[in-house]
Design a protein around this motif. Sequence first.
Motif, PDB file in Angstrom:
ATOM      1  N   PHE A 101      -5.961 -26.915  -1.253  1.00 44.55           N
ATOM      2  CA  PHE A 101      -5.409 -25.672  -1.554  1.00 44.55           C
ATOM      3  C   PHE A 101      -5.220 -24.570  -0.508  1.00 44.55           C
ATOM      4  CE2 PHE A 101      -6.474 -26.271  -6.266  1.00 44.55           C
ATOM      5  CZ  PHE A 101      -5.524 -27.462  -6.286  1.00 44.55           C
ATOM      6  N   MET A 102      -6.002 -25.189   0.781  1.00 42.58           N
ATOM      7  CA  MET A 102      -6.856 -23.802   1.425  1.00 42.58           C
ATOM      8  C   MET A 102      -4.923 -24.519   2.487  1.00 42.58           C
ATOM      9  SD  MET A 102     -10.237 -22.926   2.958  1.00 42.58           S
ATOM     10  CE  MET A 102     -11.424 -23.962   2.003  1.00 42.58           C
ATOM     11  N   LEU A 103      -4.765 -25.769   2.945  1.00 40.68           N
ATOM     12  CA  LEU A 103      -3.645 -26.174   3.695  1.00 40.68           C
ATOM     13  C   LEU A 103      -2.375 -25.777   3.235  1.00 40.68           C
ATOM     14  CD1 LEU A 103      -4.911 -29.810   4.792  1.00 40.68           C
ATOM     15  CD2 LEU A 103      -5.205 -27.700   5.952  1.00 40.68           C
ATOM     16  N   ILE A 104      -1.982 -26.105   1.735  1.00 44.70           N
ATOM     17  CA  ILE A 104      -1.293 -25.131   1.149  1.00 44.70           C
ATOM     18  C   ILE A 104      -0.947 -24.206   1.212  1.00 44.70           C
ATOM     19  CG2 ILE A 104       0.260 -25.128  -1.120  1.00 44.70           C
ATOM     20  CD1 ILE A 104      -1.474 -28.029  -1.883  1.00 44.70           C
ATOM     21  N   HIS A 105      -1.943 -22.945   1.105  1.00 49.30           N
ATOM     22  CA  HIS A 105      -1.450 -21.539   1.179  1.00 49.30           C
ATOM     23  C   HIS A 105      -1.572 -21.284   2.437  1.00 49.30           C
ATOM     24  CE1 HIS A 105      -2.402 -17.686   0.129  1.00 49.30           C
ATOM     25  NE2 HIS A 105      -3.052 -17.592   1.430  1.00 49.30           N
ATOM     26  N   TYR A 106      -2.286 -22.055   3.657  1.00 50.46           N
ATOM     27  CA  TYR A 106      -1.885 -21.079   5.170  1.00 50.46           C
ATOM     28  C   TYR A 106      -0.319 -21.636   5.277  1.00 50.46           C
ATOM     29  CZ  TYR A 106      -6.204 -18.419   3.859  1.00 50.46           C
ATOM     30  OH  TYR A 106      -7.490 -18.194   3.258  1.00 50.46           O
ATOM     31  N   SER A 107      -0.801 -22.406   5.170  1.00 53.49           N
ATOM     32  CA  SER A 107       1.153 -23.722   5.318  1.00 53.49           C
ATOM     33  C   SER A 107       2.396 -22.336   5.338  1.00 53.49           C
ATOM     34  CB  SER A 107       1.077 -24.395   5.225  1.00 53.49           C
ATOM     35  OG  SER A 107       0.198 -25.543   5.929  1.00 53.49           O
ATOM     36  N   ILE A 108       1.815 -21.680   4.382  1.00 51.94           N
ATOM     37  CA  ILE A 108       3.077 -20.770   3.748  1.00 51.94           C
ATOM     38  C   ILE A 108       2.072 -19.138   4.225  1.00 51.94           C
ATOM     39  CG2 ILE A 108       3.345 -19.783   1.361  1.00 51.94           C
ATOM     40  CD1 ILE A 108       3.070 -22.289  -0.187  1.00 51.94           C
ATOM     41  N   SER A 109       2.095 -18.353   4.844  1.00 53.37           N
ATOM     42  CA  SER A 109       1.159 -17.660   4.595  1.00 53.37           C
ATOM     43  C   SER A 109       1.330 -17.665   5.853  1.00 53.37           C
ATOM     44  CB  SER A 109      -0.288 -16.423   3.962  1.00 53.37           C
ATOM     45  OG  SER A 109      -0.956 -17.534   4.594  1.00 53.37           O
ATOM     46  N   ALA A 110       0.840 -18.798   6.319  1.00 54.52           N
ATOM     47  CA  ALA A 110       1.160 -18.256   7.856  1.00 54.52           C
ATOM     48  C   ALA A 110       2.120 -18.534   8.783  1.00 54.52           C
ATOM     49  CB  ALA A 110       0.130 -19.561   9.417  1.00 54.52           C
ATOM     50  N   PHE A 111       3.232 -19.083   8.297  1.00 56.34           N
ATOM     51  CA  PHE A 111       4.956 -19.345   8.553  1.00 56.34           C
ATOM     52  C   PHE A 111       5.624 -18.011   8.027  1.00 56.34           C
ATOM     53  CE2 PHE A 111       9.477 -20.757   7.735  1.00 56.34           C
ATOM     54  CZ  PHE A 111       9.709 -21.259   8.827  1.00 56.34           C
ATOM     55  N   GLU A 112       5.479 -17.326   6.863  1.00 51.20           N
ATOM     56  CA  GLU A 112       6.096 -16.497   6.236  1.00 51.20           C
ATOM     57  C   GLU A 112       6.127 -15.042   7.079  1.00 51.20           C
ATOM     58  OE1 GLU A 112       7.187 -17.099   2.118  1.00 51.20           O
ATOM     59  OE2 GLU A 112       5.586 -15.774   2.239  1.00 51.20           O
ATOM     60  N   LEU A 113       4.160 -15.550   8.152  1.00 50.71           N
ATOM     61  CA  LEU A 113       4.171 -13.556   8.635  1.00 50.71           C
ATOM     62  C   LEU A 113       4.344 -13.873  10.257  1.00 50.71           C
ATOM     63  CD1 LEU A 113       1.850 -11.717   9.337  1.00 50.71           C
ATOM     64  CD2 LEU A 113       0.599 -13.448  10.584  1.00 50.71           C
ATOM     65  N   LEU A 114       4.609 -15.523  10.603  1.00 53.64           N
ATOM     66  CA  LEU A 114       5.512 -15.289  11.654  1.00 53.64           C
ATOM     67  C   LEU A 114       6.982 -15.696  11.947  1.00 53.64           C
ATOM     68  CD1 LEU A 114       2.644 -17.457  13.189  1.00 53.64           C
ATOM     69  CD2 LEU A 114       2.689 -15.258  13.572  1.00 53.64           C
ATOM     70  N   GLU A 115       7.688 -15.943  11.014  1.00 52.27           N
ATOM     71  CA  GLU A 115       9.303 -16.621  10.907  1.00 52.27           C
ATOM     72  C   GLU A 115      10.031 -15.624   9.963  1.00 52.27           C
ATOM     73  OE1 GLU A 115       9.969 -18.116  13.150  1.00 52.27           O
ATOM     74  OE2 GLU A 115       7.794 -18.769  13.936  1.00 52.27           O
ATOM     75  N   ARG A 116       9.927 -16.493   8.928  1.00 52.00           N
ATOM     76  CA  ARG A 116      10.185 -15.468   7.331  1.00 52.00           C
ATOM     77  C   ARG A 116      10.429 -16.324   5.897  1.00 52.00           C
ATOM     78  NH1 ARG A 116      12.594 -20.394   5.128  1.00 52.00           N
ATOM     79  NH2 ARG A 116      13.273 -21.877   7.395  1.00 52.00           N
ATOM     80  N   LYS A 117      10.276 -15.695   5.193  1.00 54.83           N
ATOM     81  CA  LYS A 117      10.155 -16.327   3.623  1.00 54.83           C
ATOM     82  C   LYS A 117      10.417 -17.687   3.307  1.00 54.83           C
ATOM     83  CE  LYS A 117       7.420 -12.400   2.475  1.00 54.83           C
ATOM     84  NZ  LYS A 117       6.453 -12.543   1.293  1.00 54.83           N
ATOM     85  N   LEU A 118      10.045 -17.953   2.995  1.00 46.37           N
ATOM     86  CA  LEU A 118       9.886 -19.577   2.369  1.00 46.37           C
ATOM     87  C   LEU A 118      10.768 -19.248   0.721  1.00 46.37           C
ATOM     88  CD1 LEU A 118       6.601 -21.389   3.110  1.00 46.37           C
ATOM     89  CD2 LEU A 118       8.992 -21.980   4.192  1.00 46.37           C
ATOM     90  N   THR A 119      12.282 -20.533   0.248  1.00 47.30           N
ATOM     91  CA  THR A 119      12.499 -20.308  -0.719  1.00 47.30           C
ATOM     92  C   THR A 119      11.591 -21.259  -1.191  1.00 47.30           C
ATOM     93  OG1 THR A 119      13.847 -22.695  -0.120  1.00 47.30           O
ATOM     94  CG2 THR A 119      14.669 -20.762   0.766  1.00 47.30           C
ATOM     95  N   GLY A 120      11.793 -21.183  -2.469  1.00 51.34           N
ATOM     96  CA  GLY A 120      11.232 -21.904  -3.812  1.00 51.34           C
ATOM     97  C   GLY A 120      11.367 -23.691  -3.825  1.00 51.34           C
ATOM     98  N   VAL A 121      11.753 -24.116  -2.635  1.00 51.03           N
ATOM     99  CA  VAL A 121      11.995 -25.605  -2.619  1.00 51.03           C
ATOM    100  C   VAL A 121      11.456 -25.563  -1.597  1.00 51.03           C
ATOM    101  CG1 VAL A 121      13.859 -27.138  -1.975  1.00 51.03           C
ATOM    102  CG2 VAL A 121      14.549 -25.483  -3.080  1.00 51.03           C
ATOM    103  N   GLU A 122      11.665 -24.942  -1.007  1.00 54.53           N
ATOM    104  CA  GLU A 122      10.816 -24.992   0.901  1.00 54.53           C
ATOM    105  C   GLU A 122       8.806 -25.271   0.554  1.00 54.53           C
ATOM    106  OE1 GLU A 122      12.660 -23.489   4.311  1.00 54.53           O
ATOM    107  OE2 GLU A 122      12.064 -22.356   3.408  1.00 54.53           O
ATOM    108  N   LYS A 123       8.574 -24.579  -0.555  1.00 53.51           N
ATOM    109  CA  LYS A 123       7.179 -24.436  -0.958  1.00 53.51           C
ATOM    110  C   LYS A 123       6.501 -25.423  -1.898  1.00 53.51           C
ATOM    111  CE  LYS A 123       7.281 -18.503  -1.204  1.00 53.51           C
ATOM    112  NZ  LYS A 123       7.049 -17.687  -2.201  1.00 53.51           N
ATOM    113  N   GLU A 124       8.184 -25.955  -2.570  1.00 49.14           N
ATOM    114  CA  GLU A 124       7.454 -27.140  -3.816  1.00 49.14           C
ATOM    115  C   GLU A 124       7.470 -28.272  -2.251  1.00 49.14           C
ATOM    116  OE1 GLU A 124       6.539 -28.617  -7.012  1.00 49.14           O
ATOM    117  OE2 GLU A 124       7.945 -26.800  -6.928  1.00 49.14           O
TER     118      GLU A 124
END
Length: 247
Positions: A101-124
């Motif tokens: 679960f950590m790998l999922i959460h921090y993959s999303i939060s780190a990318f969104e911090l440095l790059e852009r918001k992810l879409t729902g499809v990308e998070k899935e």
Amino acid sequence: MAKNAIVRQIWGNADTILFIFGGAAAEFSLNKAVDWLYFTGKLPADPLGRLFSTVVYAQQILFLDEESALRAIDKITAIHHAVEENRGMKIPDWAYRDVLFMLIHYSISAFELLERKLTGVEKEEIFEVFFRVGKRMNLKDLPQNYQDWLVVREQHLQENLLKSDFTMDLYKQYKKHLGFLRYMILLEGQKLVVPFHVKKLLNFSSISILPIFLWFYKISRKLKFDKLLKSALLPSDYKQQIFALDM
């Protein structure tokens, strides 16, 4: 997995990976099963070395062909089973899920911090990649989709985290191995990617000075002198390994 898959974009970038493991370092310290990492002695003795060994396995899973990726997952499973045999008890299944679960959460939060918001499809898509890893490791009671994961993830945070003597010791080790300046940067970065409950347990303030630095760093990337900036900030023993994370 497609070459342009969002997970490969995330895990093929050294900057994003550093934030992923910066956040995971905070949450790891609070996990009620962190005593397992003390049993092997590897994390407190060499937290940075532990980081890079974990990254190597993660990148093998995400960037190699399917057969090689499955072998990497099986090797991770075998390593954990060996630790269980040495200790004479099993790692709780919820502890394995916590790491996933950590790998999922921090993959999303780190990318969104440095790059852009992810879409729902990308998070899935991110969830699905790590879900397959969990299934290969024979983990039980995994949520079946990203929306279900959000609910279970919050339950895990509430039930499985605790500030303990292990927490305090790990942070002492982080400071010892990083030095004061890099340690302060780690703390500021953790504030930006960890969930609210982790912030609360670690007594993190809601204010971080790092966004100012990140703004400057993003400009430095466009001007192509970000490598010089990173060289000045990274531990000398690990510079080449960190630069090699860029795929």
